[in-house]
Design an enzyme around this catalytic site. Structure first.
Site, mmCIF file in Angstrom:
data_model
loop_
_atom_site.group_PDB
_atom_site.id
_atom_site.type_symbol
_atom_site.label_atom_id
_atom_site.label_comp_id
_atom_site.label_asym_id
_atom_site.label_seq_id
_atom_site.Cartn_x
_atom_site.Cartn_y
_atom_site.Cartn_z
ATOM 1 C CE1 TYR A 157 -4.974 77.082 -27.509
ATOM 2 C CE2 TYR A 157 -6.929 78.048 -29.281
ATOM 3 C CZ TYR A 157 -5.573 78.266 -28.480
ATOM 4 O OH TYR A 157 -4.872 79.438 -28.303
ATOM 5 N NE ARG A 210 -2.137 85.982 -19.625
ATOM 6 C CZ ARG A 210 -2.464 85.124 -20.705
ATOM 7 N NH1 ARG A 210 -3.233 84.284 -20.584
ATOM 8 N NH2 ARG A 210 -1.845 85.690 -21.909
ATOM 9 C CE LYS A 228 -1.972 78.882 -26.589
ATOM 10 N NZ LYS A 228 -2.533 80.243 -27.517
ATOM 11 C CD GLU A 299 0.480 80.492 -25.224
ATOM 12 O OE1 GLU A 299 1.063 80.346 -26.391
ATOM 13 O OE2 GLU A 299 -0.547 81.434 -25.094
ATOM 14 C CG ASP A 300 -1.204 81.412 -21.304
ATOM 15 O OD1 ASP A 300 -1.156 82.489 -22.173
ATOM 16 O OD2 ASP A 300 -2.158 80.657 -21.079
ATOM 17 C CG ASP A 320 0.877 82.252 -28.666
ATOM 18 O OD1 ASP A 320 0.849 82.669 -29.984
ATOM 19 O OD2 ASP A 320 0.051 81.523 -28.428
ATOM 20 C CG ASP A 321 0.182 84.923 -24.003
ATOM 21 O OD1 ASP A 321 -0.951 84.272 -24.638
ATOM 22 O OD2 ASP A 321 0.986 84.207 -23.545
ATOM 23 C CG ASN A 464 -9.430 83.001 -24.955
ATOM 24 O OD1 ASN A 464 -10.178 83.365 -25.471
ATOM 25 N ND2 ASN A 464 -7.918 83.365 -25.446
#
Ligand SMILES: NC(=O)C1=CN([C@@H]2O[C@H](COP(=O)(O)OP(=O)(O)OC[C@H]3O[C@@H](n4cnc5c(N)ncnc54)[C@H](O)[C@@H]3O)[C@@H](O)[C@H]2O)C=CC1
Ligand SMILES: CC(=O)C(=O)O
Ligand SMILES: [Mg+2]
Length: 648
Positions: A157, A210, A228, A299-300, A320-321, A464
């Site tokens: 991760y 992203r 994830k 996600e992202d 999630d973000d 991150n």
């Protein structure tokens, strides 16, 4: 029948069933389903045995973690070739003779794996080694990860997954997860039908636009859904074969990638927001047609707000973000605020970064301040968001993106604050959050100012991977004389430091990463069979996390539980998510409502995949099967215990 014809039929069915699904899911009570649909739709649905089956009582009470384990074609990796399998299992599976003879103990397997991992020189080599281990022996991989969470999580991760994504098309070795392209539109149900696992319970979807703080990586972002979902399995025990990593190949704005001969995605520019909306509509319908109870985690995505708004009430989905990050930072902030000794109303928070994560986190903390007795307006006024143009104000002169409007300041008297330094000087914050993707912007000077203004400055550099962290732990400790309350998105090592009073001690960084909550949000949604993921379920996950520290962790000054306890913590998070689903009446597994907390915890634990007991349960399963088929007993050739580690 041709591919196109299959696809068209499937597509027609998909949209019908999606409509049915939407109608049903919007009501927590299945009984209202037939009353709330039009009679013609009802008739059509009643005539579809497929649809009836999906909402039948049997369906609702199906075992959540069905185990398709013994079927070669449906195992996620070749656990059938596990060198731990005793010989009678190998014979049953017809893998006898296909692996070295000795039936090994886990300790032996682990010793070999750790030695092999130790031979790898670079992080990417280690990442690839673990990726191959997951493919070759899924249970051994998860045994290793759950036993060595602190050491191995950074390799599968953040931060290493960031580098792996940047180099995905270069380091690619074998298929894992599913890729769906813009060119597949109209046929998404048919493509999804190719996924070999029958019982998917959760998917993590990215369009790669992203990836962490690394920008648009197109399909190279696949490392994120895989990583994830590996944590869903390791941290919350969702079975590996019940997870679907999904990457959308919708083009990329990254010109370098488009021109890279090794890039494995399509070479088109990123599709428009309107095109993405249509694509996602079809995708959501297709996923829920095949797996009606599926939990969908976004996600992202570069701009994930529209999709979340569009689907949150009709599908069991969350982002999630925005939400997972909001909840995990809520958990840390609840503890940090308590530790600071200041009431919520005396806190002022500067957020560097006003994107999905920044706004998601700020909103979640507003919610906390309101629950602590503030009015919403007063709570909101504690927040100062900063983006590329400076402090987000209502009169800045640019058109603010919708998600920023809520936090736009109106008390700036026409003055605009262009830089982080200007804003910080103006606000003198108690809390400094970094969700900007810009590494190192929390400079030593800035940190020293935070220490001058506050006894216990709250410093959360959350971007991150590590290279994008707004500061590292050592700098935060040194420049605040060891007084900061710290959490970062990616892990940092502990730091031993002598403060101005001459006291030397070891300081422990917190990891404010959504990995502490998304496994429990997902498992709670699956087990409660939630028709949607409500705001209260998200809040409950963060609040539960804040209370999950044990006495020793509090003593060490931690804001988050030690990562090695994450499975234990996930049970508590899951239970609280289920309770919130019950309070909101979105749970379809209503039988859980009357359980005591401790019974519910045991019930949850019993449903969690445990890689350590997997070989044992396989032994039991096959043992029962074989002994009930007495005529096949020659396969047994002695008892499993005798065969364990026996020389064959
Ligand atoms: N710790 C955790 O669990 C999580 C961390 N993150 C991290 O947060 C970061 C941001 O993620 P998102 O909000 O989803 O991205 P985003 O792209 O939606 O938002 C980034 C924000 O930073 C601002 N920004 C970018 N460059 C800037 C600059 N030079 N000066 C001032 N502002 C600047 C942008 O204007 C935007 O408001 C990423 O690095 C991501 O890895 C995201 C989710 C979870
Ligand atoms: C952790 C995470 O979700 C991110 O950095 O985007
Ligand atoms: Mg993310």
């Amino acid at each position: 029948m041709s591919w196109m014809m299959c696809a068209r039929i499937s597509q027609g069915k998909a949209s019908l069933l999606a409509r049915a699904h939407k109608t049903t899911r919007s009501s927590p009570h299945l009984s209202s389903f037939y009353h709330s649909t039009s009679s013609s739709t009802t008739k059509l649905l009643r005539s579809s045995s497929d649809t009836m089956a999906r909402f039948s009582p049997q369906q609702q009470s199906r075992p959540v973690h069905a185990t398709p384990f013994l079927n070669h074609s449906t195992t996620p990796s070749d656990a059938n070739y596990d060198t731990a399998n005793p010989s009678y299992i190998r014979k049953y599976l017809r893998t006898y003779g296909l692996t070295p003879p000795r039936s090994e103990s886990y300790e032996t397997q682990k010793t070999r794996c750790l030695a092999q991992l130790g031979l790898k020189n670079t992080s990417i080599e280690k990442f690839l080694y673990l990726q191959n281990l997951r493919k070759n022996n899924v249970h051994l991989f998860y045994r290793m990860v759950t036993d060595h969470l602190r050491e191995l999580t950074p390799l599968i991760y953040t931060p290493v997954v960031g580098e792996a994504c940047q180099r995905w098309s270069e380091i690619y070795q074998a298929p894992e997860g599913m890729y769906i392209s813009w060119e597949d539109r109209g046929n998404l149900a048919a493509v999804i039908a190719n996924w070999p696992q029958p019982n998917v319970e959760i998917t993590c979807i990215t369009d790669g636009s992203r990836i962490l703080g690394l920008g648009d990586l197109g399909i190279n972002g696949m490392g994120i859904p895989i990583g994830k979902l590996a944590l869903y399995t390791a941290c919350a025990g969702i079975r590996p074969e019940a997870t679907l990593p999904l990457t959308l190949d919708l083009g990329t704005s990254n010109k370098t990638l488009r021109e890279d001969p090794l890039y494995m995605g399509s070479r088109r520019d990123k599709i428009s927001a309107e095109e993405e909306k249509d694509f996602l509509d079809e995708l959501m319908a297709a996923l829920t047609e095949r797996w009606p109870g599926i939990v969908i985690q976004f996600e992202d995505f570069k701009n994930p707000f529209p999709a979340l708004e569009r689907y949150r009430d009709t599908y069991t989905c969350f982002n999630d973000d925005i939400q997972g990050t909001g909840a995990v930072i809520l958990g840390g902030v609840i503890n940090a605020v308590k530790r600071s000794g200041l009431p919520c109303k005396d806190h002022r928070a500067v957020f560097f970064g006003a994107g999905s994560a920044g706004v998601g986190v700020a909103k979640q903390i507003v919610d906390f301040f309101v629950r602590e007795g503030m009015t919403e307006d007063d709570a909101r006024s504690c927040f100062y968001l900063v983006d590329t143009k400076g402090l987000v104000t209502a009169d800045r002169g640019d058109k603010l993106a919708d998600h920023k409007v809520y936090f736009a300041r109106k008390d700036n008297n026409g003055e605009q604050y262009k830089t982080l330094e200007d804003v910080v000087e103006h606000v003198k914050p108690t809390i400094l959050m970094g969700l900007s993707t810009i590494g190192g912007v929390f400079t030593p000077e800035l940190l020293r100012k935070m220490a001058d203004w506050n006894t216990t400055p709250i410093i959360f550099p959350l971007s991150n991977p590590s290279s994008k962290s707004e500061c590292d732990f050592e700098s935060a400790v040194v420049n605040t004389d060891g007084r900061c309350l710290f959490a970062s998105g990616s892990p940092f090592p502990t730091h031993t430091f002598t403060n101005a009073a001459g006291e030397t001690r070891t300081y422990y960084p917190g990891q404010g990463n959504n990995m502490y909550v998304f496994p429990g949000i997902g498992l709670g949604s699956i087990l409660s069979k939630a028709v949607r993921v409500t705001d209260s379920m998200i809040y409950a996950s963060g609040e539960a996390l804040s209370k999950a520290l044990n006495a020793e962790e509090i003593e060490r000054g931690l804001l988050y539980p030690d990562i090695t306890r994450i499975r234990e913590v996930s049970v508590v998070v899951t239970r609280n998510v289920i309770r919130a689903a019950q309070a909101d009446e979105v749970d379809r597994e209503t039988g859980l409502r009357n359980m005591t907390d401790s019974d519910l915890d045991n019930w949850i634990k019993a449903r969690m995949y445990d890689p350590h007991t997997e070989v044992r349960s396989l032994e039991r399963e096959v043992g029962h099967l074989l002994s009930s088929l007495g005529s096949l007993s020659p396969l047994l050739n002695g008892s499993p215990t005798e065969e364990k580690n026996a020389k064959l």
